[in-house]
Design a protein around this motif. Structure first.
Motif, PDB file in Angstrom:
ATOM      1  N   LEU A   1       4.168  10.612  -6.605  1.00 27.10           N
ATOM      2  CA  LEU A   1       5.125  10.992  -7.644  1.00 27.10           C
ATOM      3  C   LEU A   1       4.422  11.268  -8.968  1.00 27.10           C
ATOM      4  CD1 LEU A   1       7.979   8.487  -6.746  1.00 27.10           C
ATOM      5  CD2 LEU A   1       7.987  10.982  -6.400  1.00 27.10           C
ATOM      6  N   THR A   2       3.373  10.528  -9.273  1.00 24.36           N
ATOM      7  CA  THR A   2       2.618  10.738 -10.501  1.00 24.36           C
ATOM      8  C   THR A   2       1.900  12.086 -10.471  1.00 24.36           C
ATOM      9  OG1 THR A   2       2.322   8.365 -10.823  1.00 24.36           O
ATOM     10  CG2 THR A   2       0.765   9.821 -11.958  1.00 24.36           C
ATOM     11  N   ILE A   3       1.303  12.422  -9.339  1.00 25.87           N
ATOM     12  CA  ILE A   3       0.615  13.715  -9.209  1.00 25.87           C
ATOM     13  C   ILE A   3       1.605  14.861  -9.375  1.00 25.87           C
ATOM     14  CG2 ILE A   3      -0.593  15.253  -7.593  1.00 25.87           C
ATOM     15  CD1 ILE A   3      -1.835  12.634  -6.391  1.00 25.87           C
ATOM     16  N   LEU A   4       2.739  14.766  -8.688  1.00 22.72           N
ATOM     17  CA  LEU A   4       3.747  15.826  -8.795  1.00 22.72           C
ATOM     18  C   LEU A   4       4.243  15.967 -10.228  1.00 22.72           C
ATOM     19  CD1 LEU A   4       5.717  15.122  -5.509  1.00 22.72           C
ATOM     20  CD2 LEU A   4       4.270  17.121  -5.977  1.00 22.72           C
ATOM     21  N   ASP A   5       4.466  14.848 -10.887  1.00 22.34           N
ATOM     22  CA  ASP A   5       4.907  14.870 -12.281  1.00 22.34           C
ATOM     23  C   ASP A   5       3.850  15.522 -13.170  1.00 22.34           C
ATOM     24  OD1 ASP A   5       6.760  14.081 -14.443  1.00 22.34           O
ATOM     25  OD2 ASP A   5       5.106  12.747 -15.012  1.00 22.34           O
ATOM     26  N   ALA A   6       2.600  15.170 -12.976  1.00 28.30           N
ATOM     27  CA  ALA A   6       1.521  15.739 -13.790  1.00 28.30           C
ATOM     28  C   ALA A   6       1.392  17.247 -13.577  1.00 28.30           C
ATOM     29  CB  ALA A   6       0.200  15.048 -13.451  1.00 28.30           C
ATOM     30  N   ARG A   7       1.719  17.712 -12.390  1.00 25.64           N
ATOM     31  CA  ARG A   7       1.654  19.145 -12.106  1.00 25.64           C
ATOM     32  C   ARG A   7       2.929  19.869 -12.541  1.00 25.64           C
ATOM     33  NH1 ARG A   7      -2.154  21.392  -9.935  1.00 25.64           N
ATOM     34  NH2 ARG A   7      -0.924  23.046  -8.960  1.00 25.64           N
TER      35      ARG A   7
ATOM     36  N   PRO B   1      13.810  16.634  -6.898  1.00 25.37           N
ATOM     37  CA  PRO B   1      15.220  16.238  -6.817  1.00 25.37           C
ATOM     38  C   PRO B   1      15.332  14.739  -6.526  1.00 25.37           C
ATOM     39  CG  PRO B   1      14.820  18.230  -5.534  1.00 25.37           C
ATOM     40  CD  PRO B   1      13.478  17.697  -5.951  1.00 25.37           C
ATOM     41  N   ASP B   2      16.392  14.118  -7.015  1.00 29.20           N
ATOM     42  CA  ASP B   2      16.579  12.674  -6.863  1.00 29.20           C
ATOM     43  C   ASP B   2      16.496  12.213  -5.411  1.00 29.20           C
ATOM     44  OD1 ASP B   2      16.827  12.355  -9.589  1.00 29.20           O
ATOM     45  OD2 ASP B   2      19.024  12.391  -9.557  1.00 29.20           O
ATOM     46  N   GLU B   3      17.094  12.977  -4.499  1.00 32.05           N
ATOM     47  CA  GLU B   3      17.090  12.591  -3.086  1.00 32.05           C
ATOM     48  C   GLU B   3      15.665  12.571  -2.527  1.00 32.05           C
ATOM     49  OE1 GLU B   3      18.785  14.127   1.208  1.00 32.05           O
ATOM     50  OE2 GLU B   3      19.743  14.839  -0.614  1.00 32.05           O
ATOM     51  N   ILE B   4      14.868  13.564  -2.870  1.00 33.51           N
ATOM     52  CA  ILE B   4      13.484  13.614  -2.392  1.00 33.51           C
ATOM     53  C   ILE B   4      12.654  12.525  -3.062  1.00 33.51           C
ATOM     54  CG2 ILE B   4      11.364  15.006  -2.353  1.00 33.51           C
ATOM     55  CD1 ILE B   4      13.185  17.455  -1.929  1.00 33.51           C
ATOM     56  N   ARG B   5      12.887  12.279  -4.346  1.00 33.71           N
ATOM     57  CA  ARG B   5      12.188  11.200  -5.052  1.00 33.71           C
ATOM     58  C   ARG B   5      12.466   9.860  -4.356  1.00 33.71           C
ATOM     59  NH1 ARG B   5       9.944  10.694  -9.937  1.00 33.71           N
ATOM     60  NH2 ARG B   5      10.682  12.736 -10.600  1.00 33.71           N
ATOM     61  N   ALA B   6      13.712   9.623  -3.980  1.00 39.84           N
ATOM     62  CA  ALA B   6      14.074   8.385  -3.294  1.00 39.84           C
ATOM     63  C   ALA B   6      13.411   8.304  -1.921  1.00 39.84           C
ATOM     64  CB  ALA B   6      15.588   8.268  -3.161  1.00 39.84           C
ATOM     65  N   ASN B   7      13.380   9.427  -1.193  1.00 39.69           N
ATOM     66  CA  ASN B   7      12.736   9.448   0.127  1.00 39.69           C
ATOM     67  C   ASN B   7      11.246   9.121   0.008  1.00 39.69           C
ATOM     68  OD1 ASN B   7      15.096  10.088   1.455  1.00 39.69           O
ATOM     69  ND2 ASN B   7      14.664  12.274   1.542  1.00 39.69           N
ATOM     70  N   ILE B   8      10.587   9.683  -0.987  1.00 43.39           N
ATOM     71  CA  ILE B   8       9.165   9.398  -1.208  1.00 43.39           C
ATOM     72  C   ILE B   8       8.982   7.931  -1.571  1.00 43.39           C
ATOM     73  CG2 ILE B   8       7.212   9.818  -2.762  1.00 43.39           C
ATOM     74  CD1 ILE B   8       8.162  12.789  -2.867  1.00 43.39           C
TER      75      ILE B   8
ATOM     76  N   ARG C   1      -1.463  17.591  -0.371  1.00 48.62           N
ATOM     77  CA  ARG C   1      -0.730  18.827  -0.680  1.00 48.62           C
ATOM     78  C   ARG C   1      -0.256  18.842  -2.132  1.00 48.62           C
ATOM     79  NH1 ARG C   1       2.752  19.205   4.958  1.00 48.62           N
ATOM     80  NH2 ARG C   1       0.943  19.594   6.281  1.00 48.62           N
ATOM     81  N   ALA C   2       0.102  17.689  -2.669  1.00 43.97           N
ATOM     82  CA  ALA C   2       0.589  17.607  -4.049  1.00 43.97           C
ATOM     83  C   ALA C   2      -0.487  18.006  -5.049  1.00 43.97           C
ATOM     84  CB  ALA C   2       1.080  16.192  -4.349  1.00 43.97           C
TER      85      ALA C   2
ATOM     86  N   GLU D   1       0.838  -1.202   0.000  1.00 44.51           N
ATOM     87  CA  GLU D   1       0.000   0.000   0.000  1.00 44.51           C
ATOM     88  C   GLU D   1       0.874   1.254   0.000  1.00 44.51           C
ATOM     89  OE1 GLU D   1      -3.610   2.101   2.532  1.00 44.51           O
ATOM     90  OE2 GLU D   1      -2.966   0.079   3.066  1.00 44.51           O
ATOM     91  N   ALA D   2       1.939   1.247   0.791  1.00 43.69           N
ATOM     92  CA  ALA D   2       2.847   2.399   0.835  1.00 43.69           C
ATOM     93  C   ALA D   2       3.504   2.627  -0.523  1.00 43.69           C
ATOM     94  CB  ALA D   2       3.902   2.208   1.925  1.00 43.69           C
ATOM     95  N   ARG D   3       3.928   1.547  -1.179  1.00 46.89           N
ATOM     96  CA  ARG D   3       4.528   1.701  -2.520  1.00 46.89           C
ATOM     97  C   ARG D   3       3.532   2.319  -3.489  1.00 46.89           C
ATOM     98  NH1 ARG D   3       6.565  -3.435  -1.518  1.00 46.89           N
ATOM     99  NH2 ARG D   3       5.036  -4.342  -2.933  1.00 46.89           N
ATOM    100  N   GLY D   4       2.284   1.902  -3.410  1.00 46.98           N
ATOM    101  CA  GLY D   4       1.252   2.455  -4.291  1.00 46.98           C
ATOM    102  C   GLY D   4       0.988   3.925  -4.014  1.00 46.98           C
TER     103      GLY D   4
END
Length: 83
Positions: free
Chosen positions: A34-40, A45-52, A67-68, A25-28
């Motif tokens: 990440l999909t919402i942020l990309d669409a917006r 940054p790579d470090e934040i992407r990895a943390n998410i 928030r996204a 569920e967390a992976r989903g």
């Protein structure tokens, strides 16, 4: 043959099955965020992407997803006024 109302009999099996469900569920949720942020068009940054992507905190992921939906920049995810 006796049947039971739940799939797993042992506490060990039930615990690990539940942990696997929560992890999936967390992976989903992370993928959705990440999909919402990309669409917006929000740069991530790579470090934040990895943390998410590695987050297992469903409550935090849920806050970030809300928030996204209206974020213009990655910093908006940490802004409590941005919901």
């Amino acid at each position: 043959m006796t049947t039971t109302s739940h799939r797993y009999q042992s506490d060990f099996a039930r615990r690990y099955f539940s942990e696997g469900e929560a992890s999936g569920e967390a992976r989903g949720e992370a993928r959705a965020l990440l999909t919402i942020l990309d669409a917006r068009g929000v740069e991530i940054p790579d470090e934040i992407r990895a943390n998410i992507a590695n987050s297992t905190d469903l409550d935090q992921l849920s806050v970030w997803i809300r928030r996204a939906a209206t974020a213009y920049k990655i910093q908006d995810l940490d802004d409590p006024g941005h919901e």
